[in-house]
Scaffold this motif. Structure first.
Motif, mmCIF file in Angstrom:
data_model
loop_
_atom_site.group_PDB
_atom_site.id
_atom_site.type_symbol
_atom_site.label_atom_id
_atom_site.label_comp_id
_atom_site.label_asym_id
_atom_site.label_seq_id
_atom_site.Cartn_x
_atom_site.Cartn_y
_atom_site.Cartn_z
ATOM 1 N N LEU A 85 17.834 23.795 20.547
ATOM 2 C CA LEU A 85 19.114 23.778 19.948
ATOM 3 C C LEU A 85 19.656 21.701 19.854
ATOM 4 O O LEU A 85 20.114 21.616 18.613
ATOM 5 C CB LEU A 85 20.216 23.294 20.842
ATOM 6 N N LYS A 123 16.678 21.719 16.569
ATOM 7 C CA LYS A 123 17.883 22.472 14.854
ATOM 8 C C LYS A 123 19.092 23.859 15.537
ATOM 9 O O LYS A 123 18.351 24.314 16.349
ATOM 10 C CB LYS A 123 16.616 23.808 14.605
ATOM 11 N N PRO A 124 20.143 22.832 15.532
ATOM 12 C CA PRO A 124 21.475 23.692 16.110
ATOM 13 C C PRO A 124 21.710 25.107 16.019
ATOM 14 O O PRO A 124 22.994 25.021 16.224
ATOM 15 C CB PRO A 124 22.216 22.036 16.265
ATOM 16 N N ASP A 125 21.943 24.911 14.624
ATOM 17 C CA ASP A 125 22.233 26.321 14.025
ATOM 18 C C ASP A 125 21.471 27.636 14.404
ATOM 19 O O ASP A 125 22.133 28.147 13.011
ATOM 20 C CB ASP A 125 22.841 25.618 12.626
ATOM 21 N N MET A 126 20.496 27.030 15.330
ATOM 22 C CA MET A 126 19.934 29.004 15.317
ATOM 23 C C MET A 126 20.526 29.653 15.812
ATOM 24 O O MET A 126 21.808 29.621 17.055
ATOM 25 C CB MET A 126 18.778 28.290 16.041
ATOM 26 N N THR A 127 20.148 30.542 15.746
ATOM 27 C CA THR A 127 21.000 32.207 15.816
ATOM 28 C C THR A 127 20.218 32.624 17.143
ATOM 29 O O THR A 127 19.398 32.164 18.069
ATOM 30 C CB THR A 127 20.700 33.323 15.538
ATOM 31 N N THR A 128 21.517 32.993 17.930
ATOM 32 C CA THR A 128 20.609 33.720 19.478
ATOM 33 C C THR A 128 19.132 34.969 19.648
ATOM 34 O O THR A 128 18.239 34.180 20.632
ATOM 35 C CB THR A 128 21.697 34.707 19.893
ATOM 36 N N GLU A 157 17.406 33.960 17.421
ATOM 37 C CA GLU A 157 15.834 32.805 17.095
ATOM 38 C C GLU A 157 15.840 32.355 17.727
ATOM 39 O O GLU A 157 14.113 32.032 18.116
ATOM 40 C CB GLU A 157 16.810 31.988 15.952
ATOM 41 N N ARG A 178 29.444 27.163 21.203
ATOM 42 C CA ARG A 178 29.447 27.483 20.447
ATOM 43 C C ARG A 178 30.596 27.851 18.695
ATOM 44 O O ARG A 178 31.814 27.817 19.113
ATOM 45 C CB ARG A 178 28.872 29.070 20.645
ATOM 46 N N VAL A 179 29.904 27.806 17.929
ATOM 47 C CA VAL A 179 30.550 28.139 16.812
ATOM 48 C C VAL A 179 30.480 29.120 16.351
ATOM 49 O O VAL A 179 29.024 28.656 15.429
ATOM 50 C CB VAL A 179 30.150 26.374 15.924
ATOM 51 N N GLN A 180 31.327 29.894 15.349
ATOM 52 C CA GLN A 180 30.725 31.521 15.331
ATOM 53 C C GLN A 180 31.061 30.832 13.468
ATOM 54 O O GLN A 180 31.373 30.349 13.253
ATOM 55 C CB GLN A 180 31.747 32.172 15.547
ATOM 56 N N VAL A 181 30.241 31.178 12.512
ATOM 57 C CA VAL A 181 30.542 31.703 11.424
ATOM 58 C C VAL A 181 30.303 33.368 10.371
ATOM 59 O O VAL A 181 29.845 33.821 11.488
ATOM 60 C CB VAL A 181 29.155 30.921 10.317
#
Length: 69
Positions: free
Chosen positions: A18, A21-26, A28, A63-66
């Motif tokens: 993270l 690459k901080p925007d990785m999904t669970t 990934e 956690r930041v949800q998109v």
């Protein structure tokens, strides 16, 4: 970043991923951690999901949800 003492080896690896690459999904993260394609309801996905929740509770990540439109 929080003190890494008391974190599991996999939790430390997740934090390293993270950081890069901080925007990785669970999904990934699970695929990188286990080195194979991971399905959403697999034990590997669940394992990473639990570790992420634990890291969030310890204040190591947020956690930041998109939402898709």
């Amino acid at each position: 970043m929080q003190d890494l003492a008391g974190l599991s080896k996999n939790q430390k690896r997740i934090l390293e991923m993270l950081t890069i690459k901080p925007d990785m999904t669970t999904k990934e993260i699970a695929e990188m951690l286990f080195g194979k394609i991971v399905e959403y309801k697999s034990k590997e996905y669940g394992s990473v999901h639990r570790r992420l929740i634990s890291l969030e509770k310890q204040g190591c990540i947020k956690r930041v949800q998109v939402q898709l439109r």
